[in-house]
Design an enzyme around this catalytic site. Structure first.
Site, PDB file in Angstrom:
ATOM      1  N   ASP A  48      45.851  41.471  55.442  1.00 50.60           N
ATOM      2  CA  ASP A  48      46.625  42.133  54.735  1.00 50.60           C
ATOM      3  C   ASP A  48      47.870  42.155  55.220  1.00 50.60           C
ATOM      4  O   ASP A  48      48.066  42.833  56.307  1.00 50.60           O
ATOM      5  CB  ASP A  48      46.274  43.554  54.484  1.00 50.60           C
ATOM      6  CG  ASP A  48      46.998  44.517  53.613  1.00 50.60           C
ATOM      7  OD1 ASP A  48      47.994  43.998  53.191  1.00 50.60           O
ATOM      8  OD2 ASP A  48      46.645  45.640  53.695  1.00 50.60           O
ATOM      9  N   PHE A  97      42.179  45.648  52.434  1.00 48.53           N
ATOM     10  CA  PHE A  97      43.586  45.921  51.887  1.00 48.53           C
ATOM     11  C   PHE A  97      43.981  47.146  52.475  1.00 48.53           C
ATOM     12  O   PHE A  97      43.037  48.216  52.773  1.00 48.53           O
ATOM     13  CB  PHE A  97      43.754  46.174  50.459  1.00 48.53           C
ATOM     14  CG  PHE A  97      43.535  44.540  49.634  1.00 48.53           C
ATOM     15  CD1 PHE A  97      44.588  43.609  49.896  1.00 48.53           C
ATOM     16  CD2 PHE A  97      42.115  44.632  48.870  1.00 48.53           C
ATOM     17  CE1 PHE A  97      44.202  42.585  49.111  1.00 48.53           C
ATOM     18  CE2 PHE A  97      42.124  43.177  48.285  1.00 48.53           C
ATOM     19  CZ  PHE A  97      43.179  42.211  48.300  1.00 48.53           C
ATOM     20  N   CYS A  98      45.252  47.672  52.447  1.00 48.26           N
ATOM     21  CA  CYS A  98      45.702  48.873  52.849  1.00 48.26           C
ATOM     22  C   CYS A  98      44.923  50.195  52.015  1.00 48.26           C
ATOM     23  O   CYS A  98      44.595  49.795  50.759  1.00 48.26           O
ATOM     24  CB  CYS A  98      47.109  48.985  52.552  1.00 48.26           C
ATOM     25  SG  CYS A  98      47.920  50.627  52.540  1.00 48.26           S
ATOM     26  N   PRO A  99      44.659  51.060  52.535  1.00 55.02           N
ATOM     27  CA  PRO A  99      44.748  51.502  54.082  1.00 55.02           C
ATOM     28  C   PRO A  99      43.581  51.237  54.810  1.00 55.02           C
ATOM     29  O   PRO A  99      43.478  51.766  55.971  1.00 55.02           O
ATOM     30  CB  PRO A  99      44.954  52.881  53.843  1.00 55.02           C
ATOM     31  CG  PRO A  99      43.996  53.505  52.803  1.00 55.02           C
ATOM     32  CD  PRO A  99      44.083  52.188  51.809  1.00 55.02           C
ATOM     33  N   ARG A 137      50.602  47.679  47.023  1.00 60.23           N
ATOM     34  CA  ARG A 137      50.400  46.773  48.295  1.00 60.23           C
ATOM     35  C   ARG A 137      49.460  45.681  48.176  1.00 60.23           C
ATOM     36  O   ARG A 137      50.036  44.618  48.617  1.00 60.23           O
ATOM     37  CB  ARG A 137      49.751  47.829  49.289  1.00 60.23           C
ATOM     38  CG  ARG A 137      50.555  48.856  49.838  1.00 60.23           C
ATOM     39  CD  ARG A 137      51.692  48.366  50.796  1.00 60.23           C
ATOM     40  NE  ARG A 137      51.066  47.583  51.822  1.00 60.23           N
ATOM     41  CZ  ARG A 137      50.809  48.281  52.933  1.00 60.23           C
ATOM     42  NH1 ARG A 137      51.080  49.433  53.064  1.00 60.23           N
ATOM     43  NH2 ARG A 137      50.269  47.553  53.724  1.00 60.23           N
TER      44      ARG A 137
END
Lengths: 347, 114
Positions: B72, B45-47, A47
């Site tokens: 993000d 950033f994720c999460p 991600r």
């Protein structure tokens, strides 16, 4: 009116945990999915770096996707700060093929889950574990160890393999019907795929042999090097940096990380605090971060290696910029062309 | 402009909106919204953006609106998914000067809430 049975499930968003949650729903159990963020998730790394084949389509978080599909609320629990010192650096049950403390990891997550179960009045906990599926953590003895050490004991249900395991409390008390649970074992996913068809679950990630950086040989090597040189003075940011780039150790406490593409450039930009930066102005270039206190020789080596990975690699000399705190400057260097020298430094 | 800056800018230009779930409000309505709370997840950033949203929304009253600030790109699919899973309302997303503004309304429902 009978009491609503409520269960907590560990939900990674993979096929097994999704199925386990769906099986519980089919037995009218109210489910809350817990997804633990350890900082070592491969999905998080994907991600962060973006989808290289299709930049307009970001990678999805599979746990959230599963929760959305099944209408199961997902709670993401951030355990990064505790996970590193308590699990990764001190595993009671040891490591797997890399630096993966799989059994301790399950125990830690299930201990946290048990605490939430007790605080919020849930009846039991379930997971998508399948007997014999993984060589380290899903054999029968580790499954028993995990249940025992987490404090859950017989309150832990594995719906996909339940009929191969001793009866749990949820089955004994009739909270769930054991006859409607499953007897899946082994590494094949055939039965899970049949079950997914039965439940009309069509959108799930392909089984890919795990979702964690720690079993990865390259990551484990970088982590061991880090621990050997920095001891256990480790932050989650340090661990994040190990996930990307080419890593070279220049001297005792000095190490450099060279990005490999645009995504990593953008990623490294966020870790410049407390580190020296090296880059090339005149050509498309990686961003290099240097950790520790580089000597003049270290800095020159960092510049030569950075020049090698820039588009100026075939030039006779390349001007390379560097910044370290308030200081900055430029060195004109010959790009490193010596593979032997490079490999000797590579971690 | 340095090569490094050029690389980073190319990356940003590729980050077009990818419609995964449409919000319930149109752009004009989103622009005129007055959120009850702001969740700042810029630079994370994720999460992390979802974690911050979930933690903040845990204390929100039904009907209250949160605006998440995040850069993000994953929030455009994560927040709608989180809303679908938790039964909250995904109102929509606006591109901001830096990153995104994502709007979520707390709904009163019977699902167990994180």
């Amino acid at each position: 009116m009978s009491e609503q049975i409520r269960a907590l499930g560990l939900l990674s968003g993979g096929l097994d945990s999704t199925l386990a949650a769906r099986v519980m729903q089919a037995q009218n159990v109210e489910v809350l999915g817990l997804h633990f963020s350890t900082g070592f998730c491969l999905a998080d790394r994907h991600r962060i770096l973006g989808n290289r084949s299709n930049p307009d389509k970001p990678y999805r978080n599979e746990a959230l996707r599963a929760g959305a599909d099944l209408k199961i609320p997902i709670e993401i629990i951030d355990i990064k700060d505790e996970y590193l010192p308590e699990v990764v650096l001190n595993p009671k049950f040891g490591y797997g093929s890399g630096m993966n403390p799989c059994i301790d990891c399950r125990i830690f997550m299930l201990q946290k889950t048990r605490e939430i179960m007790e605080e919020r009045g849930y009846h039991f906990v379930f997971t998508g574990e399948v007997l014999g599926q993984r060589p380290m953590s899903q054999r029968r003895p580790p499954l028993d160890d995990v249940a025992e050490e987490s404090g859950l004991g017989r309150l832990l249900l594995r719906p996909l393999s339940a009929r191969l395991l001793p009866e749990s409390i949820p089955e004994e008390r009739g909270w769930v019907d054991r006859e409607k649970l499953f007897n899946i074992s082994g590494r094949s996913r055939k039965k899970q795929m049949e079950l997914a068809n039965h439940f009309k679950i069509i959108d799930y990630p392909q089984p890919a042999g795990g979702c964690c950086s720690l079993p990865d040989e390259n990551y484990a090597r970088k982590l061991r090097d880090f621990l050997a040189h920095r001891g256990t003075d480790v932050t989650p940011d340090d661990m994040m940096l190990l996930k990307v780039g080419r890593h070279f150790r220049l001297s005792g406490d000095v190490k450099m990380v060279v990005s490999r593409d645009q995504g990593e450039n953008t990623y490294l930009e966020r870790f410049t605090q407390g580190r020296s930066e090296v880059w090339v102005d005149d050509f498309p270039s990686p961003l290099t971060l240097v950790e520790g206190q580089p000597t003049a020789i270290d800095l020159e080596t960092a510049c030569r290696i950075t020049a090698r990975y820039s588009d100026g690699r075939h030039e006779r000399t390349v001007p390379v910029r560097w910044r370290s705190g308030e200081s900055e400057g430029q060195l004109t260097v010959v790009p490193c062309q010596n593979d032997t020298e490079l490999e000797a430094l590579r971690i | 402009m340095s090569g490094r800056a050029r690389s980073a800018r190319r990356h940003q230009n590729n980050q077009e909106l990818h419609p995964y779930v449409h919000g319930t409000l149109d752009r004009e309505s989103l622009e005129s919204l007055a959120p009850d709370m702001q969740v700042d997840a810029l630079g994370t950033f994720c999460p992390e953006p979802v974690i911050r949203t979930q933690n903040r929304m845990a204390h929100a009253k039904p009907g209250e609106i949160a605006m998440l600030l995040a850069d993000d790109v994953g929030v455009e699919i994560d927040i709608p998914a989180w809303c679908l899973s938790t039964g909250n309302e995904y109102l929509g997303l606006l591109k901001a000067e830096v990153g995104y503004k994502v709007f979520v309304r707390r709904l009163c429902n019977k699902r167990p809430q994180p």
